[in-house]
Scaffold this motif. Structure first.
Motif, PDB file in Angstrom:
ATOM      1  N   UNK A 411       0.823  -1.204   0.000  1.00  0.00           N
ATOM      2  CA  UNK A 411       0.000   0.000   0.000  1.00  0.00           C
ATOM      3  C   UNK A 411       0.862   1.261   0.000  1.00  0.00           C
ATOM      4  N   UNK A 412       2.093   1.144   0.520  1.00  0.00           N
ATOM      5  CA  UNK A 412       3.000   2.300   0.486  1.00  0.00           C
ATOM      6  C   UNK A 412       3.472   2.624  -0.921  1.00  0.00           C
ATOM      7  N   UNK A 413       3.218   1.708  -1.877  1.00  0.00           N
ATOM      8  CA  UNK A 413       3.592   1.995  -3.261  1.00  0.00           C
ATOM      9  C   UNK A 413       2.797   3.156  -3.836  1.00  0.00           C
ATOM     10  N   UNK A 414       1.613   3.422  -3.306  1.00  0.00           N
ATOM     11  CA  UNK A 414       0.776   4.506  -3.831  1.00  0.00           C
ATOM     12  C   UNK A 414       1.419   5.871  -3.569  1.00  0.00           C
ATOM     13  N   UNK A 415       1.759   6.223  -2.303  1.00  0.00           N
ATOM     14  CA  UNK A 415       2.476   7.505  -2.115  1.00  0.00           C
ATOM     15  C   UNK A 415       3.865   7.499  -2.738  1.00  0.00           C
ATOM     16  N   UNK A 416       4.519   6.332  -2.774  1.00  0.00           N
ATOM     17  CA  UNK A 416       5.836   6.262  -3.406  1.00  0.00           C
ATOM     18  C   UNK A 416       5.737   6.543  -4.900  1.00  0.00           C
ATOM     19  N   UNK A 417       4.660   6.114  -5.522  1.00  0.00           N
ATOM     20  CA  UNK A 417       4.461   6.416  -6.934  1.00  0.00           C
ATOM     21  C   UNK A 417       4.303   7.911  -7.147  1.00  0.00           C
ATOM     22  N   UNK A 418       3.566   8.563  -6.250  1.00  0.00           N
ATOM     23  CA  UNK A 418       3.418  10.027  -6.355  1.00  0.00           C
ATOM     24  C   UNK A 418       4.771  10.716  -6.244  1.00  0.00           C
ATOM     25  N   UNK A 419       5.614  10.234  -5.337  1.00  0.00           N
ATOM     26  CA  UNK A 419       6.938  10.823  -5.167  1.00  0.00           C
ATOM     27  C   UNK A 419       7.801  10.620  -6.408  1.00  0.00           C
ATOM     28  N   UNK A 420       7.821   9.393  -6.938  1.00  0.00           N
ATOM     29  CA  UNK A 420       8.673   9.131  -8.097  1.00  0.00           C
ATOM     30  C   UNK A 420       8.184   9.871  -9.343  1.00  0.00           C
ATOM     31  N   UNK A 439      14.068   1.650  -3.646  1.00  0.00           N
ATOM     32  CA  UNK A 439      12.932   1.038  -2.957  1.00  0.00           C
ATOM     33  C   UNK A 439      12.984  -0.487  -3.049  1.00  0.00           C
ATOM     34  N   UNK A 440      13.485  -1.016  -4.165  1.00  0.00           N
ATOM     35  CA  UNK A 440      13.608  -2.462  -4.307  1.00  0.00           C
ATOM     36  C   UNK A 440      14.747  -3.018  -3.464  1.00  0.00           C
ATOM     37  N   UNK A 441      15.868  -2.317  -3.455  1.00  0.00           N
ATOM     38  CA  UNK A 441      17.060  -2.831  -2.777  1.00  0.00           C
ATOM     39  C   UNK A 441      16.916  -2.758  -1.259  1.00  0.00           C
ATOM     40  N   UNK A 442      16.283  -1.697  -0.748  1.00  0.00           N
ATOM     41  CA  UNK A 442      16.180  -1.504   0.701  1.00  0.00           C
ATOM     42  C   UNK A 442      14.892  -2.084   1.260  1.00  0.00           C
ATOM     43  N   UNK A 443      13.795  -1.989   0.523  1.00  0.00           N
ATOM     44  CA  UNK A 443      12.497  -2.401   1.061  1.00  0.00           C
ATOM     45  C   UNK A 443      12.407  -3.882   1.369  1.00  0.00           C
ATOM     46  N   UNK A 444      12.880  -4.717   0.460  1.00  0.00           N
ATOM     47  CA  UNK A 444      12.769  -6.164   0.671  1.00  0.00           C
ATOM     48  C   UNK A 444      13.587  -6.665   1.865  1.00  0.00           C
ATOM     49  N   UNK A 445      14.861  -6.281   2.017  1.00  0.00           N
ATOM     50  CA  UNK A 445      15.590  -6.739   3.211  1.00  0.00           C
ATOM     51  C   UNK A 445      14.952  -6.286   4.519  1.00  0.00           C
ATOM     52  N   UNK A 446      14.394  -5.068   4.535  1.00  0.00           N
ATOM     53  CA  UNK A 446      13.720  -4.606   5.750  1.00  0.00           C
ATOM     54  C   UNK A 446      12.534  -5.507   6.084  1.00  0.00           C
ATOM     55  N   UNK A 447      11.742  -5.875   5.085  1.00  0.00           N
ATOM     56  CA  UNK A 447      10.610  -6.773   5.328  1.00  0.00           C
ATOM     57  C   UNK A 447      11.084  -8.142   5.807  1.00  0.00           C
ATOM     58  N   UNK A 448      12.179  -8.651   5.226  1.00  0.00           N
ATOM     59  CA  UNK A 448      12.713  -9.949   5.643  1.00  0.00           C
ATOM     60  C   UNK A 448      13.141  -9.908   7.105  1.00  0.00           C
ATOM     61  N   UNK A 449      13.831  -8.842   7.509  1.00  0.00           N
ATOM     62  CA  UNK A 449      14.283  -8.732   8.892  1.00  0.00           C
ATOM     63  C   UNK A 449      13.107  -8.662   9.855  1.00  0.00           C
ATOM     64  N   UNK A 450      12.071  -7.912   9.508  1.00  0.00           N
ATOM     65  CA  UNK A 450      10.916  -7.786  10.398  1.00  0.00           C
ATOM     66  C   UNK A 450      10.183  -9.117  10.531  1.00  0.00           C
ATOM     67  N   UNK A 451       9.978  -9.809   9.413  1.00  0.00           N
ATOM     68  CA  UNK A 451       9.279 -11.097   9.485  1.00  0.00           C
ATOM     69  C   UNK A 451      10.118 -12.145  10.210  1.00  0.00           C
TER      70      UNK A 451
END
Length: 465
Positions: A411-420, A439-451
């Motif tokens: 869902x954060x892709x919606x405001x991120x799209x506005x920014x890009x 967003x691809x390089x940083x977002x996925x590792x952050x999700x992996x660490x949280x899960x």
């Protein structure tokens, strides 16, 4: 503080779990401090792993790739003769829902049931498909993580395919008195622009070069098992009565795709075992302590192998596997992705990196909502909401862990799209492309660490109880 948390976790485990007792002279119940418990258990887990590593020979890290462990993980344990393999049984059971969808469409074609009741039955059928992993998790504890992940992926794909199957057949029922759906909508727009209008073409002229000429199927002649299973096997999520078909099977092309899959899968598993697992384990304690410096360091260390793994998996799925399936089924439309790596904004990325899903979303969600007078923004939010739900579904069910990190990330892709889009228009498309890659390089590792953090802590909670 950390030491106090550990001692508290050891001397008062009953107070942590039960919410009562312990300390100070007050006899009332004490609230459970989940973050404190998380920090203490994370430190205990980390210390245990460090002791195991230090007890090993002089090279505690070295080469961690262990191929026998791959089979152990895939099988959920050592091979035992007579195992029932519940994941395989579940995949076989899913055929029942495909047959149910076909039976409902046949009843609708013969006007045995009302269209509204048929739509209701198809929706219930799809919901039941998505409920299968939950039932498996609840009643079959021995299902391995990898097997359950495969089941979830198959459930999502089958549900989307059957949704398209029901939608297209409903269009055909409405068109019964008029023009039938004679030409496949899977042909590319560029191909259509080179051909004369449909009214000026014969059936032979309507087929592009290299596509086999076959007799066109009309509704309701398509309602049979052969047609259904060809669609289920074809590398597309959008149903058509007449798919573009190639005229021959290329053996060397198949051999190259199979070789790519074999080499690529082994490389992915080795990369995961050698770099990603140690990096994720080492991130547990600083992430629990909210140590920003060390968490950032672990995040950046995890980003490189994770992104390499993501790129390899993209190539294997969208190029090797889908082309392999397309060649085996002689499916004529092989455009599964575009140049997403050049995307100047998030919207372009999501429209080009996964064309099968993009076509499904445009055809069955976005455009129907526009025809019902929804705004473009509302239709786009609906598409991202469905995508966010399915991403969370694919993570939560295999891990047996309900969190919302994947949902919020989508869902954060919606405001991120506005920014890009703003950066692309205000500065340059190249800078927008940089933001997409970050967003691809940083977002996925952050999700992996949280899960991983929540998964380990949850498992420790269950073991402690």
């Amino acid at each position: 503080m950390a030491g106090h948390n550990r001692s508290h976790g050891r001397t008062e485990p009953s107070g942590d779990r039960g919410g009562g007792g312990g300390g100070g002279g007050g006899g009332g119940p004490r609230p459970r401090l989940r973050r404190t418990t998380s920090m203490g258990r994370a430190e205990d887990i980390t210390q245990t792993e460090q002791k195991i590593r230090h007890s090993q020979p002089d090279h505690p890290y070295g080469l961690l790739v262990d191929p026998p462990q791959w089979f152990y993980t895939l099988n959920g344990g050592p091979f035992r003769f007579g195992d029932r393999y519940p994941s395989l049984m579940v995949l076989i059971y899913l055929q029942v829902h495909a047959w149910a969808a076909l039976a409902i469409e046949k009843l609708l074609a013969r006007s045995v049931i009302r269209p509204s009741f048929g739509v209701f039955l198809q929706i219930v059928n799809i919901i039941m498909i998505l409920m299968v992993p939950h039932v498996v998790v609840t009643y079959l504890e021995a299902v391995p993580l990898v097997g359950l992940t495969c089941v979830c992926w198959c459930c999502v794909v089958l549900s989307l395919k059957l949704a398209s199957y029901a939608h297209v057949n409903s269009w055909c029922r409405r068109d019964r008195g008029g023009t039938q759906r004679r030409r496949s909508l899977s042909y590319s727009k560029s191909m259509e622009s080179l051909n004369p209008p449909a009214s000026d073409r014969t059936e032979v002229d309507s087929a592009p070069e290299g596509v086999a000429i076959r007799k066109l199927v009309h509704y309701p002649d398509n309602l049979n098992l052969f047609d259904l299973y060809y669609y289920l096997m074809a590398p597309t999520l959008c149903y058509e009565l007449n798919f573009p078909r190639s005229d021959r099977l290329r053996i060397w092309f198949l051999a190259r795709r199979v070789l790519e899959l074999i080499v690529g899968i082994n490389m992915m598993v080795a990369l995961f075992q050698q770099w990603i697992i140690p990096s994720v384990r080492n991130s547990l304690e600083p992430f629990s302590k909210m140590d920003i410096t060390h968490t950032t360091e672990r995040l950046l260390k995890l980003a490189i192998p994770n992104h390499l793994l993501w790129i390899v998996s993209f190539y294997l799925i969208f190029h090797s596997y889908l082309n392999l399936i397309g060649e085996l089924t002689q499916f004529g439309d092989r455009r599964f992705y575009l140049d997403w790596w050049n995307a100047p904004d998030i919207n372009t990325f999501w429209r080009t990196w996964n064309l099968p899903v993009h076509r499904f979303a445009m055809r069955h969600i976005y455009l129907p909502l526009l025809r019902h007078r929804f705004s473009k923004f509302s239709a786009a939010v609906a598409v991202f909401f469905l995508s966010a739900f399915l991403h969370e579904y694919l993570v939560a069910a295999p891990l047996r862990l309900l969190r919302v990190w994947a949902f919020l990330g989508m869902m954060a892709q919606i405001p991120l799209d506005t920014l890009t889009v703003f950066v692309r228009k205000r500065f340059s498309p190249r800078l927008g492309n940089v933001l997409v890659w970050l967003s691809l390089i940083i977002g996925q590792p952050m999700a992996i660490m949280m899960y991983y953090h929540d998964y380990i802590i949850e498992r420790q909670d269950i073991a402690a109880e």
